[in-house]
Design a protein around this motif. Structure first.
Motif, PDB file in Angstrom:
ATOM      1  N   LEU A   1       0.929  -1.480   0.105  1.00  0.00           N
ATOM      2  CA  LEU A   1      -0.133   0.143   0.074  1.00  0.00           C
ATOM      3  C   LEU A   1       0.612   1.237   0.021  1.00  0.00           C
ATOM      4  N   GLN A   2       0.631   2.185  -1.054  1.00  0.00           N
ATOM      5  CA  GLN A   2       0.945   3.416  -0.905  1.00  0.00           C
ATOM      6  C   GLN A   2       0.375   4.272   0.119  1.00  0.00           C
ATOM      7  N   VAL A   3       1.130   4.760   1.271  1.00  0.00           N
ATOM      8  CA  VAL A   3       0.341   5.569   2.368  1.00  0.00           C
ATOM      9  C   VAL A   3      -0.193   6.704   1.708  1.00  0.00           C
ATOM     10  N   PRO A   4      -1.761   6.659   1.892  1.00  0.00           N
ATOM     11  CA  PRO A   4      -2.392   8.033   1.153  1.00  0.00           C
ATOM     12  C   PRO A   4      -1.961   9.121   1.587  1.00  0.00           C
ATOM     13  N   HIS A   5      -1.924  10.244   0.732  1.00  0.00           N
ATOM     14  CA  HIS A   5      -1.344  11.613   0.990  1.00  0.00           C
ATOM     15  C   HIS A   5      -0.140  11.656   2.086  1.00  0.00           C
ATOM     16  N   HIS A   6       0.837  10.850   1.831  1.00  0.00           N
ATOM     17  CA  HIS A   6       2.103  11.171   2.498  1.00  0.00           C
ATOM     18  C   HIS A   6       1.997  10.621   3.888  1.00  0.00           C
TER      19      HIS A   6
END
Length: 327
Positions: A241-246
């Motif tokens: 998962l790319q962590v949402p909004h950094h």
């Protein structure tokens, strides 16, 4: 004396060649040239190893571009997809050199998740250096893309295909791999404050390869997450998962994490960034669901390789090259 510096792909090497030839010199011109040539060769080898998975495998690499996002998806066929191009300074100095050093001379597709500069600012220098078969945009805020006029002129000149993407669209026809957009809805997110509209209307991509899954979320926040949860239910547990909004405190809601059950998560952030990303509460939320948390500011580029069964994630910092400084 010795000067140690990180051989971060082509970036450090370009800097040496362009600006430090008089300051950093092994004794004699030919030894110096050999050092630089060897460093360039080493950088190309390590980036090629990082971005190119074993034959038949897939790799997702989160480049270390400071406060921004640039992700390279290397498909089993060898084709490459670029998911955002990082902030303005990173496109020509970090993203394009890494791609070229990895042997990527052409991009199958580039996805611009939304028109904020930390995601789209590096697009023009990247596309000037590497042609792309397809550029995908979400439509909302398209005219506000950094360098929009120059980009449109470049696309016309090269005949680059431009596609408007939304929920349900597919990306990059590749046997055994499914790349499907889950967001935004047609016309973008409605009923959200204007200041959040671009973030909440970011492109979101679901990736499936064999039994392995990944979710790239760009800058969606809680409203976007709520919409995505139903559409991504079949992906859980999400392997990558790319962590949402950094890692903003307005994203990675407990409900979203409970639904996605992520295993490996990556936050793309800059060192000592002014926003305090990732927020400490967000890090705790991921710890509470037993996700392994990777951080580009700490770990450098983060490379996730997949054989269709699961993800093997490693940080990628090329070794240290030492050159003798002339006295």
């Amino acid at each position: 004396a010795l000067l140690a510096f990180a051989a971060w792909g082509g970036v450090a090497l370009a800097w040496i060649a362009a600006g430090t030839g008089a300051a950093i010199r092994p004794r004699g011109e030919w030894p110096r040239r050999l050092c630089l040539a060897g460093a360039a060769g080493l950088a190309a080898l390590v980036w090629r190893a990082a971005l190119a998975p074993p034959p038949g495998d897939l790799a997702v690499t989160f480049l270390d571009v400071g406060q921004g996002l640039a992700v390279v998806i290397r498909l089993p066929s060898g084709r490459a997809v670029l998911w955002d191009a990082g902030p303005p300074f990173a496109g020509g100095s970090m993203v394009a050199p890494a791609l070229k050093a990895a042997g990527i001379g052409r991009l199958a597709a580039v996805v611009v998740t939304h028109a904020h500069a930390d995601h789209a600012g590096g697009l023009l220098p990247v596309l000037r250096l590497l042609p792309a078969d397809l550029v995908c945009v979400t439509g909302r805020g398209f005219r506000r893309l950094p360098d929009a006029t120059a980009l449109r002129a470049l696309w016309r000149e090269r005949g680059t295909r431009l596609r408007l993407v939304q929920d349900g669209a597919a990306l990059a026809d590749e046997p055994g791999v499914a790349l499907r957009f889950l967001h935004p809805p047609p016309g973008g997110m409605r009923g959200v404050p204007a200041a959040q509209a671009l973030d909440e209307s970011s492109a979101v991509l679901a990736l499936t390869f064999g039994r392995a899954t990944a979710l790239l979320t760009a800058d969606v926040k809680e409203r976007g997450e709520r919409r995505i949860m139903d559409r991504a239910a079949g992906l859980a547990p999400v392997g990558l998962l790319q962590v949402p909004h950094h890692g903003s405190r307005h994203a990675s809601s407990p409900a979203f994490l409970a639904a996605m059950r992520p295993r490996e998560v990556v936050a793309s952030v800059g060192t000592r960034n002014p926003f305090g990303y990732p927020h400490p509460a967000v890090v705790i939320r991921y710890r509470d669901v037993n996700a392994r948390f990777w951080l580009t500011a700490r770990d450098g580029a983060v490379v996730a390789r997949c054989d269709g069964r699961g993800w093997r994630v490693t940080p990628f910092r090329p070794g240290i090259i030492e050159l003798e400084r002339s006295e």
